[in-house]
Design an enzyme around this catalytic site. Structure first.
Site, PDB file in Angstrom:
ATOM      1  N   LYS A 106       0.836  -1.207   0.000  1.00 34.98           N
ATOM      2  CA  LYS A 106       0.000   0.000   0.000  1.00 34.98           C
ATOM      3  C   LYS A 106       0.870   1.256   0.000  1.00 34.98           C
ATOM      4  CE  LYS A 106      -3.908  -2.112   2.449  1.00 34.98           C
ATOM      5  NZ  LYS A 106      -4.548  -2.350   3.743  1.00 34.98           N
ATOM      6  N   GLN A 130      -5.060  -1.400   9.718  1.00 34.17           N
ATOM      7  CA  GLN A 130      -4.926  -2.727   9.122  1.00 34.17           C
ATOM      8  C   GLN A 130      -5.501  -3.808  10.044  1.00 34.17           C
ATOM      9  OE1 GLN A 130      -3.776  -3.473   5.995  1.00 34.17           O
ATOM     10  NE2 GLN A 130      -4.310  -5.589   6.431  1.00 34.17           N
ATOM     11  N   ASP A 148     -11.347   2.538   3.988  1.00 34.76           N
ATOM     12  CA  ASP A 148     -11.730   1.125   3.904  1.00 34.76           C
ATOM     13  C   ASP A 148     -13.238   0.977   3.673  1.00 34.76           C
ATOM     14  OD1 ASP A 148      -9.789  -0.841   3.893  1.00 34.76           O
ATOM     15  OD2 ASP A 148      -9.488  -0.830   6.055  1.00 34.76           O
TER      16      ASP A 148
END
Length: 286
Positions: free
Chosen positions: A56, A100, A123
């Site tokens: 990422k 995460q 997200d």
């Protein structure tokens, strides 16, 4: 002999999307002197998470974004993580925040997600964004379903009126995928492990989305000839190889188009994270 399905190239689609994002980020920087900022928080040393976060970071930098990873030790308390999220919420240079998953067992993931500013929730997991998606309003959408929709729109001339079956009802993929397909005017069935006669249900579908986390569960004879198959599953086999939720060797002989694993939906997920960061930047800054 029947022709094999068209292979949907997720790597190429993701590269094209990243190039488009890179051009837009460069234009923003040149025109306004601003750079979209993506901040990723990683707690602990989960090997898969570390690899994913590094990828990422790398891709965000490649498209010209400010990319910062906050690596916290596994013993970080829930209160300390909530304080880090609050700090990022308050920082105007941060456009996207991603914590995460999975988190260490002593931290309540839902509590952390609920603490993220919904406008920075790249997200798409915050209840505010989940509710907006369900209501058909503009929202930050989970990256994997968003990537799958982009691949579908590039593969099929129109989605209107098609019958879609989503196998798997997770909050991260299955449910948002069903909402996006409904918004695209598909007729949607959300199936799962307790669906009666699942093969017969899948056999009706013009579009099959497999997101169950069971290697090669969906067999070739489950697929309607000519259907488009999007395989979201990534399963590590005992021999170390990766396999999707669809039995690719069987399904490729029946489907009209199919995503491979790896190289299908996976590359689109990070590209769509960057897309969401850009969306959040525009929504926040006008």
């Amino acid at each position: 002999m029947t022709a094999e399905a068209r292979i949907i190239d997720g790597k190429a689609a993701a590269a094209a999307l990243r190039a488009e994002i890179g051009r837009e980020v460069a234009a923003i920087k040149a025109g306004r002197g601003l750079v979209p900022g993506l901040h990723v928080v990683l707690v602990g040393e989960d090997p898969a998470s570390r690899v994913y976060v590094a990828s990422k970071e790398k891709q965000a930098v490649e498209v010209g974004m400010n990319s910062v990873a906050h690596r916290l030790p596994a013993e970080t308390s829930e209160a300390e993580l909530l304080a880090k999220v609050a700090e990022l919420n308050a920082d105007n240079s941060v456009d996207g925040i991603l914590v995460q998953l999975p988190l260490p067992v002593h931290i309540d993931a839902d509590r952390i997600i609920d603490a993220i500013d919904p406008a920075k929730d790249v997200d798409g997991f915050h209840l505010s964004n989940v509710g907006k998606l369900a209501a058909g309003r503009a929202a930050l959408v989970p990256c994997t379903p968003l990537g799958a929709m982009i691949l579908l729109r590039q593969t099929l001339p129109s989605l209107v009126g098609l019958e879609a079956v989503v196998i798997g009802r997770s909050a991260i993929v299955g449910k948002p995928m069903a909402q996006l397909l409904l918004q695209a005017d598909c007729t949607v069935t959300l199936a799962h492990s307790r669906t009666r006669d699942l093969p017969a249900v899948v056999r009706r579908a013009d579009i099959v989305i497999a997101a169950v986390g069971r290697p090669r569960m969906v067999k070739g004879d489950w697929i309607k000839p000519g259907a488009t198959v999007i395989d979201v599953g990534i399963n590590r086999l005992p021999d170390g190889k990766l396999a999707g939720d669809v039995d690719f060797a069987e399904a490729v002989k029946v489907a009209g188009a199919i995503t491979p694993v790896p190289g299908g939906v996976g590359p689109m997920t990070i590209a769509c994270l960057l897309k969401n960061t850009l969306t959040a930047f525009h929504a926040r800054r006008g």
